[in-house]
Structure formats: structure tokens, C-alpha cells
Design an enzyme around this catalytic site. Structure first.
Site, short mmCIF file in Angstrom:
data_model
loop_
_atom_site.label_atom_id
_atom_site.label_comp_id
_atom_site.label_asym_id
_atom_site.label_seq_id
_atom_site.Cartn_x
_atom_site.Cartn_y
_atom_site.Cartn_z
N TRP A 198 0.88 -1.18 0.00
CA TRP A 198 0.00 0.00 0.00
C TRP A 198 0.91 1.23 0.00
O TRP A 198 1.84 1.32 0.81
CB TRP A 198 -0.85 -0.05 1.27
CG TRP A 198 -1.81 1.08 1.46
CD1 TRP A 198 -2.70 1.57 0.54
CD2 TRP A 198 -2.01 1.83 2.66
NE1 TRP A 198 -3.44 2.58 1.11
CE2 TRP A 198 -3.04 2.76 2.41
CE3 TRP A 198 -1.44 1.81 3.93
CZ2 TRP A 198 -3.49 3.66 3.37
CZ3 TRP A 198 -1.90 2.70 4.88
CH2 TRP A 198 -2.91 3.62 4.60
N LYS B 183 -13.27 -0.47 6.44
CA LYS B 183 -13.90 -1.32 5.43
C LYS B 183 -14.87 -2.32 6.05
O LYS B 183 -15.98 -2.49 5.57
CB LYS B 183 -12.86 -2.12 4.64
CG LYS B 183 -11.47 -1.55 4.61
CD LYS B 183 -11.30 -0.46 3.61
CE LYS B 183 -9.97 0.23 3.84
NZ LYS B 183 -9.60 1.14 2.81
N ASP C 246 -0.29 -5.18 9.51
CA ASP C 246 -1.36 -4.25 9.16
C ASP C 246 -2.58 -5.08 8.77
O ASP C 246 -2.49 -5.94 7.89
CB ASP C 246 -0.92 -3.35 8.00
CG ASP C 246 -1.92 -2.24 7.74
OD1 ASP C 246 -2.88 -2.12 8.51
OD2 ASP C 246 -1.74 -1.49 6.75
C1 LMR Z 1 -6.91 1.90 -0.26
O1 LMR Z 1 -5.87 1.23 -0.25
O2 LMR Z 1 -7.48 2.24 -1.28
C2 LMR Z 1 -7.55 2.29 1.05
O3 LMR Z 1 -6.83 1.77 2.11
C3 LMR Z 1 -7.83 3.73 1.16
C4 LMR Z 1 -6.62 4.55 1.43
O4 LMR Z 1 -6.62 5.27 2.43
O5 LMR Z 1 -5.66 4.51 0.65
#
Ligand code: LMR
Length: 395
Positions: A130, A246, A211
Site C-alpha cells: 500500500w 472497510k 497491518d
Molecule cells: C486503499 O488502499 O485504497 C484504502 O486503504 C484507502 C486509502 O486510504 O488509501
């Protein structure tokens, strides 16, 4: 003054959402940010959240006092049980859980705490991960490196390479791991692989930081919590960030938690104190309403079961959409390898599309993906499936 301030390059996920909103095309499809949309294309308000709201309004319609620095006590207790299961009381005393401002807030408070006590440590995140992991840990002053994660097939973890990388890290290196529903790949470690990772963390004194933003969206809450519970059982020290955005569809309430699994109750008490200090100097104390909603649901046997059923409904709809997208793309272009859609789990699939292909899909088909090639499966529904399949089948 401020002449030297450079332009913000934008965020790969949130800024794309702004672009989506200003796109005038009626047929636009949002598969970018990790929102769970229902079949009607709406972000739902869960029935259990509505029920919890009425319950709260009946009891306490107006009090808006500050919460303690570490958050709502009933929330913290319920969340610890939700994450770690019915741990024996001895183990529970070694775990500190505090309420956080979403999952990002948990990561940042954890990162600030670690920077203070392990200033020389570096952070390793999966490649890919991420995007905000990189930003949060660099923002806290860490050097952030990437460990191998996905193998060439895109359907398995490159586990040997990942372990070999961990095996040469110095003591107290922080390794960021996705507890389940890996974002962006949708490919997770098996229970046996988790056990090996934690054994290596123990041998090399690494600090695992899990996480968990999608707990219950892969195989179920208990199945998806395997890594968290295995970490606690392994008798090692580690951190767990968790988000309720979520799984309770409570995005804007900013509700999450940070847990630290310590070696002893005495250490846990001191860690808890320092975490409170970190919170106090950042935002004083967390917001009340979202935590009250989650605590009301998790602490009520009936509501908790109903919520689990709602979560199962979300999970099943995403699985259906994966299967439907796979079938549609194959119908249009039988040669295309889209097996990954069936093998990956949770809210996301990792298409392997290049940033250039993603830009073309957005410009020509009004379908929004993250430039890493990630698609949010939960943005699919019967009315946009054809358009998305058509777009993907061309690349
Ligand atoms: C995502 O990965 O789209 C979500 O976790 C929203 C974000 O805050 O990035």
C-alpha cells in the site's frame, strides 16, 4: 515567506479519487480506492451500525466528552478480543491495545513510538505494498526498503526470497506485513509460512508490524486473524495496526486500533503509557462516535453475530464479482491470462497492468484503477461488469 514550498505531487489513491469525482463521463467506473460498494454502487451503512446508532442515541444522546488518550475502554477490550481471540488472561495482560484514528493513525503512532526507541532501525515493506506505508514510515523518519513478495506468476508469495531477505536483516529491523488480504496483490502467506516468519523474527530479533485493514474480507474473521494470533502465541514482540473503515463501512469515522504485543505485563504497562504520550502530543485523544458504534456491536452477542453475517455478505459479493469478471474477460478474450482474479483474495486484485495501460483504460474507457495496476473488486457490479471486462480484455 513559503516561497520555497514545493507543489504536493498528490497521493496515488486519494488524489485519483478527486479526479474521479471531477470526471464528467456518466459511464465512469471507480475501481480505485478501497471502498466496499454494494450491488447498487453505493457505500452501505450496515444494519448493525444503524442499530448501534439508535441504541447509543437512546442511552446517551448528547454527551460529547473527550475520550481517554488511549480511547474508549469498552472498545479497546472488545477489539483486543476480536483481533487476538480468547487469549488466556496472562497473554492478554502482555498486549496493549489503543484506539487510533483509522488504520493510518495506528501505523503512524506505532511508527513514532518505534522511531523513539529504535532510532537506528530501518523498515522493510513488501514489494509491492500500500503506497501509504512508504509515506507513513518515511514521514516518521525511517529509511524504508522493500522485500520480495510476489513471484513471477503473480499468484504466489516468493516465500524463499522473502525469508532469505529477512534472514540478513540486523536485529530490531521493523518488517511490515499484511495480516490478510494483501494490498495490493490479494496474495497472502499460508499459516505454515506465517509460523516460519515469526520463528525467524524470534531468531533474528526482528520487529514484525502487522497491518490488518481487511480482517474478515478474505476467508472469515477467525481465518484472517491467523497471523495476529500466531504472533501473540509465538512469544515475540510485535505490533498490529487495524482498521474498521472497510469491515464496518465506517470510513469517515476514522476508527482503528494499534496493539503492541510485549514480553511481560510490566513492559506492556510502560509501552501503554508512552503510546498515550505519543497520542497526546499528536491529537490528544481519538474521536468518540465510531468507536462507540464498534464497541456497541462487538460487545453485544446478537449484534456481533449479525455484523459477522453482514461482513460475510460483503465477502461473498466480492467473490461473486471476481468469478463474474473472470468469466466475462475469458468470454471476450479466451487467450488472456486472468487466473489471478480467482487466486487472489479480499478487496483487491493485482492485474500486472503497467501504469501506461492504466492511464489508457482511464482515458478511453472511464474505468479508474490505481496506477500500480490494482483494481478494487468491490467496485464491480452487474451494470458495470461488461464495460470493465471489455476494457481489461484489450490489455
Ligand atoms: C486503499 O488502499 O485504497 C484504502 O486503504 C484507502 C486509502 O486510504 O488509501
Amino acid at each position: 515567506m513559503f516561497e520555497q514550498v514545493e507543489a504536493y505531487p498528490g497521493d496515488p489513491i486519494l488524489s485519483l479519487m478527486d479526479d474521479f469525482h471531477s470526471d464528467k463521463r456518466a459511464e465512469k467506473v471507480n475501481l480505485s480506492i478501497g471502498f466496499y460498494y454494494d450491488e447498487a454502487g453505493l457505500v452501505p451503512v450496515l444494519d448493525t451500525v444503524k442499530a448501534a446508532k439508535s441504541k447509543l442515541d437512546a442511552v446517551n444522546p448528547s454527551a460529547n466528552l473527550y475520550l481517554p488518550m488511549d480511547g474508549h475502554p469498552a472498545f479497546r477490550k472488545a477489539v483486543q478480543q476480536y483481533l487476538f481471540g480468547e487469549a488466556d488472561p496472562q497473554a492478554a495482560n502482555r498486549i496493549v491495545t489503543l484506539q487510533s484514528v483509522g488504520g493510518s493513525g495506528a501505523l503512524r503512532v506505532g511508527a513514532d513510538f518505534l522511531k523513539r526507541y529504535y532510532p537506528e532501525s530501518q523498515v522493510w515493506v513488501s514489494d509491492p505494498t500500500w503506497d501509504n506505508h512508504l509515506a507513513i514510515f518515511s514521514g516518521a523518519g525511517f529509511s524504508v526498503n522493500r522485500y520480495p513478495y510476489l513471484d513471477e506468476t503473480g499468484s504466489h508469495v516468493a516465500f524463499e526470497r522473502m525469508l532469505a531477505c529477512f534472514d540478513q536483516l540486523p536485529a530490531h529491523t521493523i518488517v511490515l506485513l499484511h495480516a490478510c488480504c494483501h494490498n495490493p496483490t490479494g496474495i497472502d502467506l499460508t499459516p505454515a509460512q506465517w509460523d516460519s516468519v515469526f520463528e525467524l523474527c524470534r531468531q533474528r530479533s526482528l520487529i514484525p508490524f502487522l497491518d490488518a485493514a481487511y480482517l474478515g474480507m478474505g476467508d472469515g474473521v477467525d481465518e484472517d486473524a491467523y497471523a495476529i494470533r500466531a504472533l501473540a502465541k509465538a512469544g515475540i514482540t510485535g505490533l498490529v495496526a487495524n482498521s474498521f473503515s472497510k469491515v464496518f463501512s465506517l470510513y469517515g469515522e476514522r476508527v482503528g486500533s494499534l496493539s503492541v504485543v510485549c514480553k511481560s505485563e510490566a513492559i506492556a504497562e510502560r509501552v501503554s503509557g508512552q503510546l498515550k504520550g505519543t497520542v497526546r502530543t499528536n491529537y490528544s485523544n481519538p474521536p468518540r462516535h465510531g468507536a462507540e458504534l464498534v464497541a456497541t456491536i462487538l460487545n453485544d452477542d446478537e449484534l456481533r453475530e449479525e455484523w459477522r453475517a453482514e461482513l460475510e455478505g460483503m465477502r461473498n459479493r466480492m467473490i461473486q464479482m471476481r468469478n463474474a469478471l473472470y468469466a466475462k474477460v475469458k468470454e471476450i478474450n479466451p487467450e488472456l491470462n486472468v487466473e489471478y482474479l480467482l487466486q487472489q483474495k479480499g478487496m483487491f486484485s493485482y492485474t500486472g497492468l503497467t501504469a501506461e495501460a492504466v492511464d489508457n483504460i482511464r482515458e478511453q474507457h472511464a474505468v479508474y484503477l490505481i496506477r500500480s495496476g490494482r483494481i478494487c473488486i468491490a467496485g464491480l457490479n452487474e451494470s458495470n461488469l461488461n464495460a470493465v471486462a471489455n476494457a481489461l480484455a484489450k490489455y
